[in-house]
Design an enzyme around this catalytic site. Structure first.
Site, PDB file in Angstrom:
ATOM      1  N   HIS A 261       0.832  -1.205   0.000  1.00 45.02           N
ATOM      2  CA  HIS A 261       0.000   0.000   0.000  1.00 45.02           C
ATOM      3  C   HIS A 261       0.869   1.258   0.000  1.00 45.02           C
ATOM      4  O   HIS A 261       0.521   2.261  -0.643  1.00 45.02           O
ATOM      5  CB  HIS A 261      -0.952   0.034   1.190  1.00 45.02           C
ATOM      6  CG  HIS A 261      -1.856   1.230   1.142  1.00 45.02           C
ATOM      7  ND1 HIS A 261      -2.989   1.273   0.365  1.00 45.02           N
ATOM      8  CD2 HIS A 261      -1.762   2.458   1.721  1.00 45.02           C
ATOM      9  CE1 HIS A 261      -3.551   2.466   0.465  1.00 45.02           C
ATOM     10  NE2 HIS A 261      -2.827   3.210   1.302  1.00 45.02           N
ATOM     11  N   ASP A 265       0.623   4.337  -2.573  1.00 46.92           N
ATOM     12  CA  ASP A 265       0.613   5.762  -2.221  1.00 46.92           C
ATOM     13  C   ASP A 265       1.707   6.523  -2.963  1.00 46.92           C
ATOM     14  O   ASP A 265       1.495   7.637  -3.454  1.00 46.92           O
ATOM     15  CB  ASP A 265       0.825   5.943  -0.711  1.00 46.92           C
ATOM     16  CG  ASP A 265      -0.440   5.733   0.103  1.00 46.92           C
ATOM     17  OD1 ASP A 265      -1.536   5.719  -0.488  1.00 46.92           O
ATOM     18  OD2 ASP A 265      -0.325   5.579   1.336  1.00 46.92           O
ATOM     19  N   HIS A 288       3.577  10.574   2.827  1.00 47.55           N
ATOM     20  CA  HIS A 288       3.117  11.600   1.888  1.00 47.55           C
ATOM     21  C   HIS A 288       4.022  12.827   1.864  1.00 47.55           C
ATOM     22  O   HIS A 288       4.310  13.376   0.801  1.00 47.55           O
ATOM     23  CB  HIS A 288       1.681  11.994   2.217  1.00 47.55           C
ATOM     24  CG  HIS A 288       0.697  10.888   1.998  1.00 47.55           C
ATOM     25  ND1 HIS A 288       0.460  10.334   0.757  1.00 47.55           N
ATOM     26  CD2 HIS A 288      -0.090  10.202   2.866  1.00 47.55           C
ATOM     27  CE1 HIS A 288      -0.441   9.367   0.869  1.00 47.55           C
ATOM     28  NE2 HIS A 288      -0.794   9.272   2.140  1.00 47.55           N
ATOM     29  N   HIS A 366      20.436  29.869 -54.339  1.00 50.58           N
ATOM     30  CA  HIS A 366      21.023  30.377 -53.101  1.00 50.58           C
ATOM     31  C   HIS A 366      22.422  29.799 -52.930  1.00 50.58           C
ATOM     32  O   HIS A 366      22.588  28.644 -52.537  1.00 50.58           O
ATOM     33  CB  HIS A 366      20.138  30.027 -51.897  1.00 50.58           C
ATOM     34  CG  HIS A 366      20.480  30.799 -50.660  1.00 50.58           C
ATOM     35  ND1 HIS A 366      21.246  30.285 -49.651  1.00 50.58           N
ATOM     36  CD2 HIS A 366      20.170  32.070 -50.282  1.00 50.58           C
ATOM     37  CE1 HIS A 366      21.378  31.181 -48.687  1.00 50.58           C
ATOM     38  NE2 HIS A 366      20.735  32.274 -49.049  1.00 50.58           N
TER      39      HIS A 366
END
EC number: 4.2.1.59
Length: 464
Positions: A261, A265, A288, A366
């Site tokens: 988990h 996250d 976090h 040119h």
């Protein structure tokens, strides 16, 4: 690894209570065009404001990642974003009629099921990967946290957690192929320790928390009186603790579900960087706050790289726009359609390719005997590249003309000759306003700058 962008084939809605706010909401994933990215829209608020998924919009990290923009806030976005990243979906508008996505069962699996139910749609645009070319790291010694990114031509993540808990011990989790996400990472639920539970309630968090949508880890002896108190706190008739140290003896889906988990996250939080990553992510004890600090560090590198990086051109990869698609967008035709491919296009930048050959008509007159690509042709080719960028800001670009308004700070650094491949990069200097676009442009041959300028152009509707 799939290099094309993807969205979903149609809208799909999930409903439920928010983990921290306790508010029931409906969340609808909707298809979005190429280069849109992830955006939330609070359709319950006046004006239905948009909140871009961007690390610069993070405003709170209390047990989840909260973003805010245009007066609208969206709480606990990480599980929703992890589902999109894990399924390699690039462009989605997420309509929400409340302050927080539903927590569902505490994992991402219900979002994954809903998205797969409607199916994925490949788009005619390449993913704008940010490649980690040298080690990037973040460290917080006070929390024992360390996150690092290493170069890799893929996206892999490894997480280690260690809570000094007799129940958990040290756990590791990895994902080496995004095809593993649905079965091995998405079903893993959020968790907290028993000693955190009451504190979270007192902080006015986890109002929507329940033993059906979170794992509560019991890492100490609990008396019967406390179990009664916990049952009352959680609104349950009875709670119990059995041998494995999980409240109500919830069966774990994986032995290392907690580490998995944390990886989920991390994937969701890193989506706030705004671009898919090529690299190996290694994280020890992430949370976090650390995830977002690391994401900010990577985003800063992206911003610095966009200023100084020479665009890379791999002719083996399919272009974003081939010559037929360019001709369908720009009004120019032989002998004045001067770009051959568009290899990158997003909301603010475009990269185009011109192959210079001796067969081009202007070489007859040119500098005969010493063919040099005229500077005015380089400027026009750069302007056509910029025209693709400007037309990308409107719907139905075929209904508009783009007109050159001005050029400033134009400098030619070296001559361009037949056999050269020119890479043009144009970037908006400011958002397009009242149909006026200002952009900077650079031209490269063999990794060296050959010309640069600032240009302005106007967008005019054909029937105006």
């Amino acid at each position: 690894m799939n290099y094309k962008q993807h969205t979903i084939k149609g809208p799909v809605t999930v409903s439920g209570i928010g983990l921290h706010t306790g508010v029931v909401s409906n969340m609808t994933f909707k298809p979005a065009p190429a280069n849109h990215g992830y955006k939330f829209q609070r359709i319950d608020l006046e004006g239905q404001p948009i909140v871009n998924v961007d690390v610069d919009n993070v405003v709170d990290l209390s047990r989840g990642t909260t973003i805010e923009q245009n007066g609208a806030r969206v709480n606990t976005v990480e599980h929703t974003l992890a589902a999109l990243v894990g399924l390699q979906i690039d462009n989605v508008l997420i309509e929400l009629d409340g302050p927080e996505p539903p927590i569902m069962d505490g994992s991402s699996i219900e979002f994954v099921k809903a998205l797969l139910e409607v199916g994925l749609q490949e788009q005619n645009a390449l993913r704008n990967y940010f490649e980690i070319t040298e080690g990037v790291s973040y460290k917080d010694d006070s929390r024992g946290v360390e996150i690092a990114a290493l170069p890799l031509d893929d996206y892999r993540l490894t997480v280690m957690v260690d809570y000094n808990s007799p129940v958990l011990g040290s756990q590791h989790a990895s994902i080496t192929d995004m095809n593993q996400f649905e079965g091995e990472i998405a079903p893993c639920r959020t968790f907290c320790f028993l000693h955190e539970l009451e504190a979270l309630y007192k902080q006015n968090l986890i109002k929507g928390g329940d033993l059906d949508n979170a794992i509560v880890i019991v890492d100490r002896v609990v008396e019967d009186g406390e179990l009664e108190y916990l049952a009352d706190l959680l609104g349950k008739k009875k709670v119990k603790v059995e041998e494995e140290g999980i409240l109500n003896n919830t069966a774990l889906r994986f032995k290392n579900e907690m580490a998995r988990h944390k990886l989920l996250d991390l994937m969701g939080d890193l989506a706030l960087i705004g671009r898919p990553i090529k690299g190996q992510i290694l994280a020890a004890r992430p949370g976090h706050a650390a995830n977002i600090a690391f994401a900010r560090r990577v985003k800063k590198l992206i911003q610095e790289a966009s200023i100084k990086t020479v665009p890379t051109y791999d002719p083996k990869k399919p272009p974003v726009m081939d010559i037929n698609q360019i001709a369908a967008t720009l009004p120019h035709r032989y002998p004045f359609l001067l770009i051959d491919k568009i290899i990158h296009l997003d909301e603010t930048t475009v990269t185009g390719v011109k192959n210079v050959t001796m067969n081009e008509p202007f070489f007859q007159g040119h500098f005969p005997g010493n063919p040099v690509l005229p500077g005015v042709i380089q400027i026009e080719a750069m302007a056509q590249t910029g025209g693709i960028l400007v037309l990308n800001t409107v719907e139905n670009p075929e209904d508009y003309w783009t007109y050159f308004l001005g050029i400033d700070r134009c400098r030619f650094k070296r001559k361009v000759i037949p056999g050269d491949t020119i890479i043009f990069k144009c970037e908006l200097l400011a958002p397009v306003k009242r149909g006026i676009a200002k952009m900077s442009g650079q031209a490269f041959v063999g990794g060296q700058l050959v010309m640069e300028a600032e240009m302005s152009a106007s967008i005019v509707k054909k029937d105006a």
